[in-house]
Design a protein around this motif. Structure first.
Motif, PDB file in Angstrom:
ATOM      1  N   VAL A   1      12.563 -15.732  -6.369  1.00 27.14           N
ATOM      2  CA  VAL A   1      11.052 -15.817  -5.663  1.00 27.14           C
ATOM      3  C   VAL A   1      11.444 -14.034  -5.690  1.00 27.14           C
ATOM      4  CG1 VAL A   1       9.952 -16.498  -3.635  1.00 27.14           C
ATOM      5  CG2 VAL A   1      10.970 -17.991  -4.902  1.00 27.14           C
ATOM      6  N   GLN A   2      10.517 -13.310  -6.267  1.00 25.72           N
ATOM      7  CA  GLN A   2       9.846 -12.766  -5.822  1.00 25.72           C
ATOM      8  C   GLN A   2       8.521 -12.152  -5.224  1.00 25.72           C
ATOM      9  OE1 GLN A   2      11.789  -9.584  -9.201  1.00 25.72           O
ATOM     10  NE2 GLN A   2      12.851  -9.336  -7.253  1.00 25.72           N
ATOM     11  N   LEU A   3       8.550 -11.093  -4.308  1.00 29.11           N
ATOM     12  CA  LEU A   3       7.325 -11.189  -3.600  1.00 29.11           C
ATOM     13  C   LEU A   3       7.311  -8.749  -4.047  1.00 29.11           C
ATOM     14  CD1 LEU A   3       6.077 -13.026  -0.480  1.00 29.11           C
ATOM     15  CD2 LEU A   3       5.167 -12.771  -3.487  1.00 29.11           C
ATOM     16  N   VAL A   4       6.626  -8.276  -4.261  1.00 32.70           N
ATOM     17  CA  VAL A   4       6.859  -6.497  -4.719  1.00 32.70           C
ATOM     18  C   VAL A   4       6.073  -6.423  -4.429  1.00 32.70           C
ATOM     19  CG1 VAL A   4       7.867  -5.143  -6.256  1.00 32.70           C
ATOM     20  CG2 VAL A   4       8.519  -6.976  -6.698  1.00 32.70           C
ATOM     21  N   GLU A   5       5.314  -5.332  -3.452  1.00 32.22           N
ATOM     22  CA  GLU A   5       4.112  -4.587  -3.718  1.00 32.22           C
ATOM     23  C   GLU A   5       3.782  -3.008  -3.885  1.00 32.22           C
ATOM     24  OE1 GLU A   5       6.121  -7.061   1.099  1.00 32.22           O
ATOM     25  OE2 GLU A   5       6.025  -5.505  -1.245  1.00 32.22           O
ATOM     26  N   PHE A   6       2.875  -2.738  -3.958  1.00 33.27           N
ATOM     27  CA  PHE A   6       2.313  -1.292  -4.989  1.00 33.27           C
ATOM     28  C   PHE A   6       1.862  -0.756  -4.065  1.00 33.27           C
ATOM     29  CE2 PHE A   6       5.508  -2.009  -8.563  1.00 33.27           C
ATOM     30  CZ  PHE A   6       6.041  -3.362  -8.580  1.00 33.27           C
ATOM     31  N   GLY A   7       1.817   0.447  -4.625  1.00 32.88           N
ATOM     32  CA  GLY A   7       0.534   1.477  -3.801  1.00 32.88           C
ATOM     33  C   GLY A   7       0.343   1.933  -2.928  1.00 32.88           C
ATOM     34  N   GLY A   8       1.587   1.579  -2.199  1.00 31.26           N
ATOM     35  CA  GLY A   8       1.123   2.438  -0.786  1.00 31.26           C
ATOM     36  C   GLY A   8       1.423   4.119  -1.383  1.00 31.26           C
ATOM     37  N   GLY A   9       1.494   4.704  -0.010  1.00 29.90           N
ATOM     38  CA  GLY A   9       1.282   6.273  -0.039  1.00 29.90           C
ATOM     39  C   GLY A   9       0.973   7.281   0.829  1.00 29.90           C
ATOM     40  N   LEU A  10       0.940   8.278   1.133  1.00 27.38           N
ATOM     41  CA  LEU A  10       0.010   8.722   1.781  1.00 27.38           C
ATOM     42  C   LEU A  10      -1.744   8.900   1.605  1.00 27.38           C
ATOM     43  CD1 LEU A  10       0.503  10.895   4.268  1.00 27.38           C
ATOM     44  CD2 LEU A  10       0.879  13.383   2.231  1.00 27.38           C
ATOM     45  N   VAL A  11      -2.326   9.227   2.686  1.00 27.18           N
ATOM     46  CA  VAL A  11      -3.508   9.120   2.278  1.00 27.18           C
ATOM     47  C   VAL A  11      -4.293   9.690   3.357  1.00 27.18           C
ATOM     48  CG1 VAL A  11      -4.099   6.946   3.701  1.00 27.18           C
ATOM     49  CG2 VAL A  11      -5.510   8.892   1.815  1.00 27.18           C
ATOM     50  N   LEU A  19      -3.567  -2.556  -1.889  1.00 24.39           N
ATOM     51  CA  LEU A  19      -2.470  -2.222  -2.170  1.00 24.39           C
ATOM     52  C   LEU A  19      -2.568  -3.519  -3.099  1.00 24.39           C
ATOM     53  CD1 LEU A  19      -1.175  -1.801   1.694  1.00 24.39           C
ATOM     54  CD2 LEU A  19      -0.909  -0.432   0.004  1.00 24.39           C
ATOM     55  N   SER A  20      -1.376  -3.888  -4.172  1.00 21.67           N
ATOM     56  CA  SER A  20      -0.761  -5.189  -4.910  1.00 21.67           C
ATOM     57  C   SER A  20       0.283  -5.673  -4.546  1.00 21.67           C
ATOM     58  CB  SER A  20      -0.817  -4.918  -6.284  1.00 21.67           C
ATOM     59  OG  SER A  20      -2.221  -3.692  -6.849  1.00 21.67           O
ATOM     60  N   CYS A  21       0.109  -7.463  -4.381  1.00 20.07           N
ATOM     61  CA  CYS A  21       1.622  -7.709  -4.313  1.00 20.07           C
ATOM     62  C   CYS A  21       1.777  -8.867  -5.957  1.00 20.07           C
ATOM     63  CB  CYS A  21       1.679  -8.498  -3.278  1.00 20.07           C
ATOM     64  SG  CYS A  21       2.943  -9.594  -2.669  1.00 20.07           S
ATOM     65  N   ALA A  74      -4.834 -15.685 -11.855  1.00 17.33           N
ATOM     66  CA  ALA A  74      -4.282 -15.799 -13.863  1.00 17.33           C
ATOM     67  C   ALA A  74      -2.725 -14.582 -13.749  1.00 17.33           C
ATOM     68  CB  ALA A  74      -5.223 -15.170 -14.666  1.00 17.33           C
ATOM     69  N   LYS A  75      -2.957 -13.945 -12.809  1.00 18.70           N
ATOM     70  CA  LYS A  75      -1.916 -13.042 -12.869  1.00 18.70           C
ATOM     71  C   LYS A  75      -0.980 -12.824 -11.258  1.00 18.70           C
ATOM     72  CE  LYS A  75      -5.264  -9.346 -14.766  1.00 18.70           C
ATOM     73  NZ  LYS A  75      -5.779  -8.073 -14.485  1.00 18.70           N
ATOM     74  N   ASN A  76      -1.040 -13.694 -10.939  1.00 18.19           N
ATOM     75  CA  ASN A  76       0.237 -14.119  -9.773  1.00 18.19           C
ATOM     76  C   ASN A  76       0.100 -12.515  -8.694  1.00 18.19           C
ATOM     77  OD1 ASN A  76       0.425 -16.343 -10.652  1.00 18.19           O
ATOM     78  ND2 ASN A  76       2.958 -16.010 -11.756  1.00 18.19           N
ATOM     79  N   THR A  77      -1.178 -12.302  -8.180  1.00 17.08           N
ATOM     80  CA  THR A  77      -1.256 -11.185  -7.992  1.00 17.08           C
ATOM     81  C   THR A  77      -2.331 -10.999  -6.474  1.00 17.08           C
ATOM     82  OG1 THR A  77      -0.358 -10.103  -9.500  1.00 17.08           O
ATOM     83  CG2 THR A  77      -1.155  -8.864  -7.633  1.00 17.08           C
ATOM     84  N   VAL A  78      -1.683 -10.418  -5.352  1.00 15.55           N
ATOM     85  CA  VAL A  78      -2.648 -10.264  -4.790  1.00 15.55           C
ATOM     86  C   VAL A  78      -3.021  -8.822  -4.190  1.00 15.55           C
ATOM     87  CG1 VAL A  78      -1.109 -10.629  -2.542  1.00 15.55           C
ATOM     88  CG2 VAL A  78      -3.295 -11.608  -2.173  1.00 15.55           C
ATOM     89  N   TYR A  79      -4.139  -8.685  -3.453  1.00 15.97           N
ATOM     90  CA  TYR A  79      -4.775  -7.135  -3.205  1.00 15.97           C
ATOM     91  C   TYR A  79      -5.391  -7.362  -1.518  1.00 15.97           C
ATOM     92  CZ  TYR A  79      -4.684  -7.846  -8.975  1.00 15.97           C
ATOM     93  OH  TYR A  79      -4.396  -7.734  -9.816  1.00 15.97           O
ATOM     94  N   LEU A  80      -5.345  -6.008  -1.913  1.00 13.68           N
ATOM     95  CA  LEU A  80      -5.171  -5.452   0.036  1.00 13.68           C
ATOM     96  C   LEU A  80      -6.768  -4.308  -0.458  1.00 13.68           C
ATOM     97  CD1 LEU A  80      -6.267  -6.545   2.791  1.00 13.68           C
ATOM     98  CD2 LEU A  80      -3.875  -4.645   3.184  1.00 13.68           C
ATOM     99  N   GLN A  81      -7.217  -4.135   0.034  1.00 17.04           N
ATOM    100  CA  GLN A  81      -9.014  -2.835  -0.517  1.00 17.04           C
ATOM    101  C   GLN A  81      -8.727  -2.619   0.948  1.00 17.04           C
ATOM    102  OE1 GLN A  81      -9.532  -1.045  -3.016  1.00 17.04           O
ATOM    103  NE2 GLN A  81     -10.554  -0.054  -2.403  1.00 17.04           N
ATOM    104  N   ILE A  82      -8.451  -1.436   1.085  1.00 16.57           N
ATOM    105  CA  ILE A  82      -7.962  -0.907   2.787  1.00 16.57           C
ATOM    106  C   ILE A  82      -9.107   0.810   2.430  1.00 16.57           C
ATOM    107  CG2 ILE A  82      -6.600  -2.171   3.908  1.00 16.57           C
ATOM    108  CD1 ILE A  82      -5.010   0.480   3.283  1.00 16.57           C
ATOM    109  N   ASN A  83      -9.711   0.678   3.561  1.00 13.98           N
ATOM    110  CA  ASN A  83     -11.149   1.755   3.607  1.00 13.98           C
ATOM    111  C   ASN A  83     -11.637   2.143   4.900  1.00 13.98           C
ATOM    112  OD1 ASN A  83     -11.597   1.394   0.575  1.00 13.98           O
ATOM    113  ND2 ASN A  83     -12.876  -0.491   1.546  1.00 13.98           N
TER     114      ASN A  83
END
Length: 115
Positions: A1-11, A19-21, A74-83
């Motif tokens: 089992v893996q959950l890998v988050e992407f998209g963080g950083g300095l803003v 963010l994607s997982c 379909a892509k096994n991915t969850v997203y978080l849009q933060i504004n």
């Protein structure tokens, strides 16, 4: 089992991030997916959650109105849009998958809001 988050950083304050997982190793479409965050010295708190089919969402008070959770089964991915990010949104953001029987966590992705 893996959950890998992407998209963080300095803003910069006022900016946005998506963010994607990416999930693997379990039947993604059967799980409620959530995003949590934990700031230094604070407890982990829920940001948003989405039902297994994607037709129901809930948001924590901290980012309600500034965040949108979505998923693509379909892509096994969850997203978080933060504004409209604020310095107090600085935290490690975690992906969570849960059913009645199981709970899985990602390793987290750092979001830093600073000018």
């Amino acid at each position: 089992v893996q959950l890998v988050e992407f998209g963080g950083g300095l803003v910069q304050p006022g900016g946005s991030l998506r963010l994607s997982c990416a999930a693997s190793g379990f039947t993604f479409s059967r799980y409620v997916m959530s995003w949590y965050r934990q700031a230094p010295g604070k407890e982990r708190e829920v940001v948003a959650a989405i039902s297994s089919t994607g037709d129901g969402t809930n948001y924590g008070e901290s980012m309600k109105g500034r965040s949108t959770i979505s998923r693509d089964n379909a892509k096994n991915t969850v997203y978080l849009q933060i504004n409209s990010l604020k310095p107090e949104d600085t935290a490690v953001y975690y992906c969570n998958a849960r059913t009645i029987l199981n709970t899985y966590w990602g390793q987290g992705t750092q979001v830093t809001v600073s000018s």
